[in-house]
Design an enzyme around this catalytic site. Structure first.
Site, mmCIF file in Angstrom:
data_model
loop_
_atom_site.group_PDB
_atom_site.id
_atom_site.type_symbol
_atom_site.label_atom_id
_atom_site.label_comp_id
_atom_site.label_asym_id
_atom_site.label_seq_id
_atom_site.Cartn_x
_atom_site.Cartn_y
_atom_site.Cartn_z
ATOM 1 N N ALA A 1 0.820 -1.213 0.000
ATOM 2 C CA ALA A 1 0.000 0.000 0.000
ATOM 3 C C ALA A 1 0.858 1.268 0.000
ATOM 4 O O ALA A 1 2.090 1.222 0.082
ATOM 5 C CB ALA A 1 -0.929 -0.020 1.210
ATOM 6 N N HIS A 2 0.173 2.411 -0.051
ATOM 7 C CA HIS A 2 0.875 3.685 -0.174
ATOM 8 C C HIS A 2 1.701 4.015 1.071
ATOM 9 O O HIS A 2 1.352 3.672 2.199
ATOM 10 C CB HIS A 2 -0.098 4.832 -0.495
ATOM 11 C CG HIS A 2 -1.198 5.041 0.509
ATOM 12 N ND1 HIS A 2 -2.182 5.966 0.340
ATOM 13 C CD2 HIS A 2 -1.469 4.448 1.689
ATOM 14 C CE1 HIS A 2 -3.004 5.959 1.358
ATOM 15 N NE2 HIS A 2 -2.592 5.035 2.193
#
Length: 342
Positions: free
Chosen positions: A235-236
């Site tokens: 994920a980011h």
């Protein structure tokens, strides 16, 4: 290849005829004359004396059991890994660019770069020397590939993705898609535009259908030598430091950090905004829900058991909190009783 040349490449001690011609690799059980094999697991030691291979990579302590030439190495499995590179049949970069490829005028293409059919190289992209980009790939605006990278068919790099040298990105992997970022306003989701990018170090490998999302404000960062299996979600704003390995269907939620040499087995996961120190090993199907500051192995799933037993235990799980409080009260009562007797 001549066996003497292979021994030199592997830095192994050769016992046998260095003029032997070796044509490929196989297992102890299936190898035939002209092939090389290896023994790295004592589970297969019984197959060593019967192998038909012309040479076996083996630990010095087991060399005398081999009925053929041997390459002695302290780590035979490492020797096997190095030997596979010598016999790799994957296509090599040849400097050909397919006429259907679309390359922006201001893109920078290094020497001896191969680009497959229907691939798009966008404006401002930079491709290092000796890269091999397969068919139907997309390298987005201002994205960078270091030297000797390999993108298999159907890889997508969004804009502002930076990949180090010698990366291998397998089919269907996507680097730089938006992170899952939204603000909630009275039940309505408002998109947080992802303004960062993705940065990969050198010697990174990314598996089939794996996604590495771009950061919200700063880059998602993957360190040197990191190996990521198929169908993994990064994920980011995640940071994965050097030489970690993540197995299939694992995932790391936003803004978490993995220290150096961490591993996550299949189906394992790390919740968001956590930090794992160096040398943390997460076992299969395990969920890490709080930060880990001590190296070691961590597990959370219950062992396999008959379904009827699992149903009984799942009911008991609901009573664990009540049982814990009852035990605590009993311990307190026992302590008070002991004090009164004294």
């Amino acid at each position: 290849m001549k066996l003497s040349d292979i021994a030199q490449q592997l830095e192994a001690e050769l016992v046998g005829d260095g003029e032997l011609e070796i044509t490929g690799l196989s297992t102890l059980e299936t190898a035939t004359a002209g092939q090389m094999t290896f023994l790295a697991n004592r589970k297969y030691e019984s197959q060593l004396e019967q192998t038909k291979a012309s040479v076996v990579i083996v630990h010095p302590d087991q060399a005398e059991q081999a009925p053929c030439a041997v390459l002695k190495m302290q780590n035979p499995y490492l020797g096997f890994a190095m030997a596979t590179r010598l016999f790799d049949t994957a296509p090599k970069a040849n400097g050909l660019i397919h006429p259907s490829a679309v390359i922006a005028e201001d893109a920078e293409i290094g020497s001896n770069v191969t680009i497959g059919a229907f691939t798009v190289i966008d404006s401002g992209a930079r491709i290092g020397d000796n890269c091999m980009i397969g068919a139907r790939c997309s390298v987005g605006q201002n994205s960078v590939l270091g030297e000797s990278c390999r993108l298999w068919d159907g890889v997508t790099l969004y804009h502002d993705v930076k990949v180090g040298q010698r990366a291998i990105l397998h089919s269907g992997s996507v680097l730089g898609a938006d992170g899952f970022g939204f603000a909630n306003e009275q039940g309505r989701w408002v998109k947080i535009h992802q303004l960062g990018g993705v940065t990969l170090g050198d010697d990174v490998e990314v598996g089939v259908a794996t996604a590495i999302d771009r950061g919200a404000l700063t880059d998602t960062i993957i360190g040197n030598g990191v190996k990521i299996d198929n169908q993994v979600q990064i994920a980011h704003n995640v940071q994965i430091k050097d030489h970690c390995a993540l197995a299939g269907q694992s995932g790391v939620a936003g803004s978490s950090t993995l220290g150096k040499r961490c591993t996550i087995a299949g189906g394992g996961g790390v919740s968001g905004h956590l930090e794992l120190t160096d040398d943390v090993h997460v076992m299969a199907m395990t969920m890490i829900s709080r930060s880990v500051n001590k190296p070691g192995m961590y597990a959370s799933p219950t062992p396999m058991q008959p379904h009827r037993d699992w149903l009984k235990n799942s009911v008991r799980f609901r009573h664990l909190d009540k049982m814990a409080r009852q035990i605590s009260e009993l311990q307190k009562s026992l302590a008070e009783l002991k004090d009164s007797e004294e």
